[in-house]
Design a protein around this motif. Structure first.
Motif, short mmCIF file in Angstrom:
data_model
loop_
_atom_site.label_atom_id
_atom_site.label_comp_id
_atom_site.label_asym_id
_atom_site.label_seq_id
_atom_site.Cartn_x
_atom_site.Cartn_y
_atom_site.Cartn_z
N GLU A 44 11.62 -24.51 8.00
CA GLU A 44 12.49 -24.62 6.83
C GLU A 44 13.44 -23.44 6.94
O GLU A 44 13.02 -22.28 6.83
N THR A 45 14.72 -23.73 7.21
CA THR A 45 15.66 -22.66 7.52
C THR A 45 17.08 -23.02 7.12
O THR A 45 17.40 -24.19 6.92
N LYS A 46 17.91 -21.99 7.05
CA LYS A 46 19.35 -22.20 6.83
C LYS A 46 20.08 -22.27 8.16
O LYS A 46 21.23 -22.66 8.22
N ALA A 47 19.40 -21.87 9.23
CA ALA A 47 20.02 -21.87 10.56
C ALA A 47 20.16 -23.30 11.08
O ALA A 47 19.44 -24.20 10.64
N SER A 48 21.05 -23.49 12.04
CA SER A 48 21.25 -24.82 12.61
C SER A 48 20.09 -25.18 13.53
O SER A 48 19.41 -24.30 14.06
N GLU A 49 19.91 -26.48 13.73
CA GLU A 49 18.86 -26.95 14.63
C GLU A 49 19.09 -26.42 16.04
O GLU A 49 18.16 -26.01 16.72
N GLU A 50 20.36 -26.40 16.46
CA GLU A 50 20.67 -25.91 17.81
C GLU A 50 20.26 -24.45 17.97
O GLU A 50 19.75 -24.06 19.01
N SER A 51 20.51 -23.63 16.95
CA SER A 51 20.16 -22.21 17.08
C SER A 51 18.65 -22.02 17.11
O SER A 51 18.15 -21.16 17.84
N ILE A 52 17.91 -22.82 16.35
CA ILE A 52 16.45 -22.73 16.38
C ILE A 52 15.94 -23.16 17.75
O ILE A 52 15.07 -22.49 18.34
N LYS A 53 16.47 -24.25 18.29
CA LYS A 53 16.06 -24.70 19.63
C LYS A 53 16.34 -23.62 20.67
O LYS A 53 15.53 -23.37 21.56
N GLN A 54 17.49 -22.97 20.55
CA GLN A 54 17.87 -21.93 21.52
C GLN A 54 16.91 -20.74 21.44
O GLN A 54 16.50 -20.20 22.47
N VAL A 55 16.53 -20.34 20.23
CA VAL A 55 15.61 -19.22 20.05
C VAL A 55 14.25 -19.56 20.68
O VAL A 55 13.64 -18.71 21.33
N ILE A 56 13.78 -20.79 20.47
CA ILE A 56 12.49 -21.20 21.05
C ILE A 56 12.58 -21.20 22.57
O ILE A 56 11.68 -20.71 23.26
N THR A 57 13.69 -21.70 23.10
CA THR A 57 13.90 -21.71 24.56
C THR A 57 13.96 -20.28 25.10
O THR A 57 13.35 -19.97 26.13
N ASP A 58 14.68 -19.42 24.40
CA ASP A 58 14.80 -18.02 24.82
C ASP A 58 13.44 -17.32 24.81
O ASP A 58 13.23 -16.36 25.56
N ALA A 59 12.53 -17.80 23.95
CA ALA A 59 11.19 -17.21 23.88
C ALA A 59 10.28 -17.74 25.01
O ALA A 59 9.12 -17.37 25.09
N GLY A 60 10.84 -18.61 25.85
CA GLY A 60 10.10 -19.08 27.02
C GLY A 60 9.40 -20.42 26.84
O GLY A 60 8.53 -20.78 27.61
N HIS A 61 9.80 -21.16 25.81
CA HIS A 61 9.17 -22.44 25.53
C HIS A 61 10.15 -23.59 25.73
O HIS A 61 11.35 -23.39 25.82
N THR A 62 9.61 -24.79 25.80
CA THR A 62 10.39 -25.98 26.07
C THR A 62 10.42 -26.89 24.85
O THR A 62 9.35 -27.34 24.40
N VAL A 63 11.60 -27.13 24.30
CA VAL A 63 11.76 -28.05 23.18
C VAL A 63 12.05 -29.43 23.75
O VAL A 63 12.98 -29.60 24.53
N ASP A 64 11.20 -30.40 23.41
CA ASP A 64 11.40 -31.78 23.89
C ASP A 64 12.53 -32.42 23.10
O ASP A 64 12.67 -32.20 21.90
N ASN A 65 13.30 -33.24 23.76
CA ASN A 65 14.36 -34.00 23.08
C ASN A 65 13.76 -35.29 22.52
O ASN A 65 12.93 -35.91 23.15
N GLY A 66 14.22 -35.64 21.33
CA GLY A 66 13.76 -36.90 20.76
C GLY A 66 12.81 -36.74 19.64
O GLY A 66 12.38 -35.81 19.15
#
Length: 66
Positions: free
Chosen positions: A44-66
């Motif tokens: 639950e955030t004010k940030a965009s979905e893209e920025s959250i996905k990028q932060v998770i990726t930068d932390a070394g994890h893989t966000v699945d599409n879909g």
């Protein structure tokens, strides 16, 4: 805005902590819940979905599409 992301690289509570800390660094007010068994991150955030996905990726994890 609430979003639910599938993060297939979550293996343990340590992964959950890493992801939570990364998102909180982006937005300290974010409400982050990680379901290790389902490999789901609910934010639950004010940030965009893209920025959250990028932060998770930068932390070394893989966000699945879909």
């Amino acid at each position: 805005m609430a979003m639910q992301l599938k993060v297939s690289s979550i293996a343990c509570s340590g992964c959950a902590d890493t992801i939570t800390k990364a998102i909180k660094n982006l937005e300290s007010e974010a409400d982050v819940q990680v379901d290790v068994e389902q490999k789901l991150v609910t934010v639950e955030t004010k940030a965009s979905e893209e920025s959250i996905k990028q932060v998770i990726t930068d932390a070394g994890h893989t966000v699945d599409n879909g």
